[in-house]
Design an enzyme around this catalytic site. Structure first.
Site, short mmCIF file in Angstrom:
data_model
loop_
_atom_site.label_atom_id
_atom_site.label_comp_id
_atom_site.label_asym_id
_atom_site.label_seq_id
_atom_site.Cartn_x
_atom_site.Cartn_y
_atom_site.Cartn_z
N HIS A 30 -56.34 -50.55 17.26
CA HIS A 30 -55.61 -51.78 16.99
C HIS A 30 -56.11 -52.91 17.87
O HIS A 30 -56.30 -54.04 17.42
CB HIS A 30 -54.12 -51.54 17.22
CG HIS A 30 -53.78 -50.95 18.56
ND1 HIS A 30 -54.39 -49.81 19.04
CD2 HIS A 30 -52.90 -51.33 19.52
CE1 HIS A 30 -53.89 -49.52 20.24
NE2 HIS A 30 -53.01 -50.43 20.56
N ASP A 69 -51.56 -42.72 23.43
CA ASP A 69 -52.74 -42.15 22.77
C ASP A 69 -52.67 -40.63 22.58
O ASP A 69 -53.08 -40.13 21.53
CB ASP A 69 -54.02 -42.51 23.53
CG ASP A 69 -54.47 -43.95 23.31
OD1 ASP A 69 -54.12 -44.52 22.26
OD2 ASP A 69 -55.17 -44.49 24.17
N ASP A 92 -49.96 -58.36 23.02
CA ASP A 92 -48.76 -57.52 23.10
C ASP A 92 -48.98 -56.40 22.10
O ASP A 92 -49.34 -56.65 20.94
CB ASP A 92 -47.50 -58.31 22.77
CG ASP A 92 -46.24 -57.51 23.15
OD1 ASP A 92 -46.25 -56.91 24.25
OD2 ASP A 92 -45.29 -57.47 22.36
N PHE A 135 -54.84 -43.75 27.06
CA PHE A 135 -53.73 -43.97 27.98
C PHE A 135 -52.50 -44.28 27.14
O PHE A 135 -52.58 -44.40 25.92
CB PHE A 135 -54.05 -45.07 29.00
CG PHE A 135 -54.35 -46.42 28.39
CD1 PHE A 135 -53.37 -47.41 28.30
CD2 PHE A 135 -55.63 -46.72 27.90
CE1 PHE A 135 -53.66 -48.65 27.75
CE2 PHE A 135 -55.92 -47.97 27.35
CZ PHE A 135 -54.92 -48.93 27.28
N THR A 152 -53.51 -59.93 31.75
CA THR A 152 -53.14 -58.55 32.04
C THR A 152 -53.65 -58.17 33.41
O THR A 152 -54.62 -58.75 33.90
CB THR A 152 -53.71 -57.57 30.98
OG1 THR A 152 -53.19 -56.26 31.23
CG2 THR A 152 -55.22 -57.50 31.03
N ASN A 206 -53.87 -54.74 33.71
CA ASN A 206 -54.14 -53.36 33.33
C ASN A 206 -55.66 -53.13 33.24
O ASN A 206 -56.32 -53.64 32.35
CB ASN A 206 -53.46 -53.09 31.97
CG ASN A 206 -53.61 -51.65 31.52
OD1 ASN A 206 -54.65 -51.04 31.67
ND2 ASN A 206 -52.55 -51.12 30.93
N ASN A 220 -57.36 -50.39 32.52
CA ASN A 220 -57.78 -49.65 31.32
C ASN A 220 -58.00 -50.60 30.16
O ASN A 220 -58.96 -50.50 29.41
CB ASN A 220 -56.71 -48.62 30.92
CG ASN A 220 -56.69 -47.42 31.86
OD1 ASN A 220 -57.74 -46.91 32.23
ND2 ASN A 220 -55.52 -47.00 32.25
N LYS A 221 -57.08 -51.55 30.03
CA LYS A 221 -57.16 -52.54 28.95
C LYS A 221 -58.40 -53.43 29.15
O LYS A 221 -59.11 -53.74 28.20
CB LYS A 221 -55.88 -53.39 28.96
CG LYS A 221 -55.54 -54.01 27.64
CD LYS A 221 -54.29 -54.85 27.75
CE LYS A 221 -53.03 -54.06 27.57
NZ LYS A 221 -51.84 -54.95 27.46
#
Length: 202
Positions: free
Chosen positions: A181, A156, A70, A153, A8, A10, A12-13
């Site tokens: 999750h 959410d 995913d 994000f 990724t 991302n 934030n992730k």
């Protein structure tokens, strides 16, 4: 196996990932930080298939443990839309404020008991020895009636957790990681990685 590359870019992730996996004692890099620029076409029919497609592709460029996820939002009233198309719903460059409002508009007038939804996260791993694993985490809730909360994000701010009387974007980060999750998926994957590391050290 002293490094994990997560497929990724991302940030934030990556913050969530590092918070949950930080004490594994392994360096955790994003795909970008590892210098891998591969563009992966996610054409699977399920979250699990898409996560594995990403992990296998990135594993071609590194001898580290490769993880990929995913994730998306399933809304039961909308036949589980946006589902695997969550990131691409209404176009990849469409802001989540617009996406979230569009989903609220589609659910206008629908009572709470029919607004059930869940976040799903499949996490796939490809290990240096070629073995593969995939796990799934979920978080159940309902779609709220307004966009509210600053901590999350994506979707959410419309994902309401009745037992906490707030959206997942209103949860403190530590609580969100405990319930989310992705948090559940990462904890399951963490068990897999720990057993692999134990095997390797024998």
């Amino acid at each position: 196996m002293d490094k994990i590359v997560f497929a990724t870019g991302n940030e934030n992730k990556m913050i969530e990932i590092r918070m949950i996996l930080e004490d594994l004692g392994i360096e955790i890099l994003s795909q970008r930080e590892a210098g891998i620029t591969a563009d992966v076409i996610e054409d699977g029919a399920t979250f699990e298939e898409n996560a594995m497609i990403k992990a296998r592709e990135i594993a071609k460029y590194t001898d580290a443990i490769v993880l990929a996820d995913d994730s998306g939002l399933e809304i039961d009233y909308l036949n589980k839309e946006p589902g695997i198309y969550s990131a691409r719903y209404m176009g990849e460059n469409t802001s989540y404020d617009i996406k979230n409002q569009a989903l609220l508009d589609r659910l206008d007038g629908v009572p709470d008991e029919k607004r059930t939804a869940r976040f799903v996260c499949a996490i796939a791993a490809v290990f240096p020895d070629g073995t593969e694993e995939v796990v799934r985490g979920t978080m159940e809730g309902i779609i709220g009636h307004e966009i509210i909360g600053e901590n999350g994000f994506g979707y959410d701010p419309i994902f309401f957790l009745p037992e906490y009387h707030c959206t997942s974007a209103q949860l403190p980060p530590e609580k969100k990681n405990e319930l989310s999750h992705r948090g559940e998926g990462l904890r399951k994957m963490r068990v897999v990685i720990e057993s692999k590391l134990k095997e390797a050290s024998k």
